[in-house]
Write a protein that holds these residues in place. Sequence first.
Motif: not given
Length: 165
Positions: A23, A40, A43, A148
């Motif tokens: 995160t 995400n 990910d 991200e």
Amino acid sequence: MQISSIDAQNLRLMAFDVDGVMTDGRIYFTENGEAIKVFNTLDGHGLKKLAASGVTLAIITGRNTPMVARRAADLGIEHVIQGREDKGVALADLAQQLGVAASETGYAGDDEPDVSALEWAQLSFAPANAHDCAKQAADHHTQRRGGEGAVREICDAILIQRGAA
């Protein structure tokens, strides 16, 4: 990010911290006081691909939240250790339970509680926005920030070196 093909080929266990890695490290609270984390999807796909290549995945986090258990279940990650600040000990214990050596273990973390795990693992990663202490302890740094795409970047780098990208 270029990692050793030997380290990637030998990798049997890859563990990840949550806050600041999976995160962006922020925690949102609803009016009712419920905490919310944002994960995400890129990910998540990288983690699934890494698991499909034969690497056992794990999560080791200092917080204890149902959101982490839910995300792990969604991704098929069965080794989830929550509420542990001694992450190096937690990683070493898990590796021993699984019959995996430190030379076959990887870890991704972003802050001081992760340093012992980053130092213990053969292959270690810190996201671009990690604290300096984690960056100093990690072998590799991502270009992307936690939450991200940093986890996907790690997974892709390992998969490339394993010939499984």
